[in-house]
Motif scaffolding. Structure first.
Motif, short mmCIF file in Angstrom:
data_model
loop_
_atom_site.label_atom_id
_atom_site.label_comp_id
_atom_site.label_asym_id
_atom_site.label_seq_id
_atom_site.Cartn_x
_atom_site.Cartn_y
_atom_site.Cartn_z
N HIS A 155 -28.56 47.05 47.92
CA HIS A 155 -28.17 47.21 46.61
C HIS A 155 -26.91 46.34 46.65
O HIS A 155 -26.10 46.36 47.37
CB HIS A 155 -27.52 48.59 46.48
N PRO A 156 -26.96 45.55 45.54
CA PRO A 156 -25.89 44.79 45.17
C PRO A 156 -24.63 45.53 44.89
O PRO A 156 -24.53 46.61 44.62
CB PRO A 156 -26.22 43.86 44.01
N PRO A 157 -23.31 44.71 44.98
CA PRO A 157 -21.87 45.53 44.69
C PRO A 157 -22.22 46.25 43.40
O PRO A 157 -22.57 45.81 42.49
CB PRO A 157 -20.86 44.66 44.61
N TYR A 158 -21.91 47.66 43.28
CA TYR A 158 -21.90 48.36 42.15
C TYR A 158 -21.35 47.87 41.05
O TYR A 158 -21.79 47.82 39.70
CB TYR A 158 -21.43 49.80 42.27
N TRP A 159 -20.06 47.03 41.14
CA TRP A 159 -19.38 46.64 40.06
C TRP A 159 -20.41 45.41 39.34
O TRP A 159 -20.28 45.13 37.95
CB TRP A 159 -18.01 46.14 40.48
N MET A 160 -20.89 44.77 40.28
CA MET A 160 -21.52 43.36 39.81
C MET A 160 -23.07 43.93 38.94
O MET A 160 -23.41 43.61 37.89
CB MET A 160 -22.13 42.78 40.79
N ALA A 161 -23.51 44.99 39.54
CA ALA A 161 -24.78 45.63 38.76
C ALA A 161 -24.28 46.27 37.57
O ALA A 161 -25.00 46.22 36.48
CB ALA A 161 -25.30 46.79 39.83
N VAL A 162 -23.13 46.89 37.44
CA VAL A 162 -22.74 47.73 36.21
C VAL A 162 -22.53 46.57 35.11
O VAL A 162 -22.66 46.71 34.14
CB VAL A 162 -21.40 48.63 36.51
N LEU A 163 -21.64 45.63 35.35
CA LEU A 163 -21.47 44.32 34.72
C LEU A 163 -22.62 43.67 33.98
O LEU A 163 -22.75 43.42 32.78
CB LEU A 163 -20.72 43.27 35.46
#
Length: 281
Positions: A155-163
């Motif tokens: 899973h990609p970094p959560y901050w990148m996915a959320v962005l």
């Protein structure tokens, strides 16, 4: 019921006999059953969309009947233990996010589509049941996550996915003013989730699927449901006011991006819950 069947087939004597084509057939059957179970709210809600006549029932307008049906399904699922309270709260969040988008899209300045019929429960031109169409997508992902014991690898970094998810949502609004950046966002999502794999368990063995394929497949089925709904006249696009025509295939991409956003919300909620949960003892 599913737990009972799982326990039966996980018995060593039975499990030992599952090999080759028999195992594939049984796992495919279990996958289908669990997928159908995950789609329970979706199936019941869209059955109501298809079956409720345009004139409504017993003098109650169709949109109001659909709202009552959606609420009844949700209450029943929570009461029967088919949906946890955490899952119900998440579904309410999806309803709110979807309803806000509906209000914007139906507004006089935009008018991307319209709800032509009268209803007592219309707010700013949008019937309240409409948020449940978005909640249905969230409900499916939440239920499938639990029933198939989903886990995500790479899973990609959560901050990148959320962005990316936030930009996708914002683009649904801003593309009317500053251009449609859908394909740029799709390219970002493609790069972000290129290595991401969904690990799921139909029976007793783990199976894998590229997450991007899941986004596209779910988006396709939503597009099919949208065609059924517009055929029934629940809402209409401007090109459908004279006579019905199929929803343009480009909407498939929009729905797939919506699935990316919905999945991100679910994954983020799961991530937060895992971080704040402290085992006893």
């Amino acid at each position: 019921m599913l737990a009972t069947l799982d326990q039966h087939l996980l018995d060593n004597s039975v499990r030992g006999g599952l090999r080759g084509g028999t195992r594939l057939l049984v796992e495919f059957l279990y996958f289908g059953v669990k997928e159908a179970r995950a789609c329970l709210f979706v199936a019941l809600f869209f059955a109501a969309v298809f079956l409720v006549p345009r004139a409504g029932i017993l003098g109650l307008p169709r949109y109001d009947v659909l709202l009552v049906a959606a609420l009844a399904i949700q209450v029943w699922m929570a009461w029967a233990g088919l949906e946890t309270w955490d899952e119900l709260k998440a579904v309410c969040l999806f309803h709110a996010v979807g309803f806000a988008l509906e209000v914007f899209k139906v507004s006089g300045a935009i008018q991307s589509w319209s709800y032509p019929d009268f209803a007592y429960t219309k707010v700013l031109g949008v019937p309240l049941f409409s948020g449940f169409m978005y909640a249905a997508v969230g409900s499916y992902i939440i239920q499938a996550w639990r029933l198939l014991d989903l886990r995500i690898r790479h899973h990609p970094p959560y901050w990148m996915a959320v962005l990316v998810a936030l930009l996708i949502y914002v683009n649904f609004f801003t593309h009317h003013y500053i251009g449609d950046y859908r394909w740029y966002l799709a390219a970002c999502a493609l790069g972000l989730y290129a290595r991401t794999t969904v690990v799921f368990r139909p029976l007793d063995r783990e199976r894998r699927m590229p997450l991007l394929l899941g986004f596209v497949l779910v988006g396709f089925f939503i597009w099919l449901a949208e065609n059924i709904s517009t055929f029934r006249g629940v809402w209409r696009y401007p090109n459908q006011l004279g006579a019905w025509s199929a929803v343009h295939v480009s909407k498939w991409s929009s729905w797939s991006l919506l699935v990316v956003m919905t999945f991100t919300i679910v994954a983020h909620l799961k991530h937060i819950k895992a971080r704040i949960h402290i085992p006893e003892g």
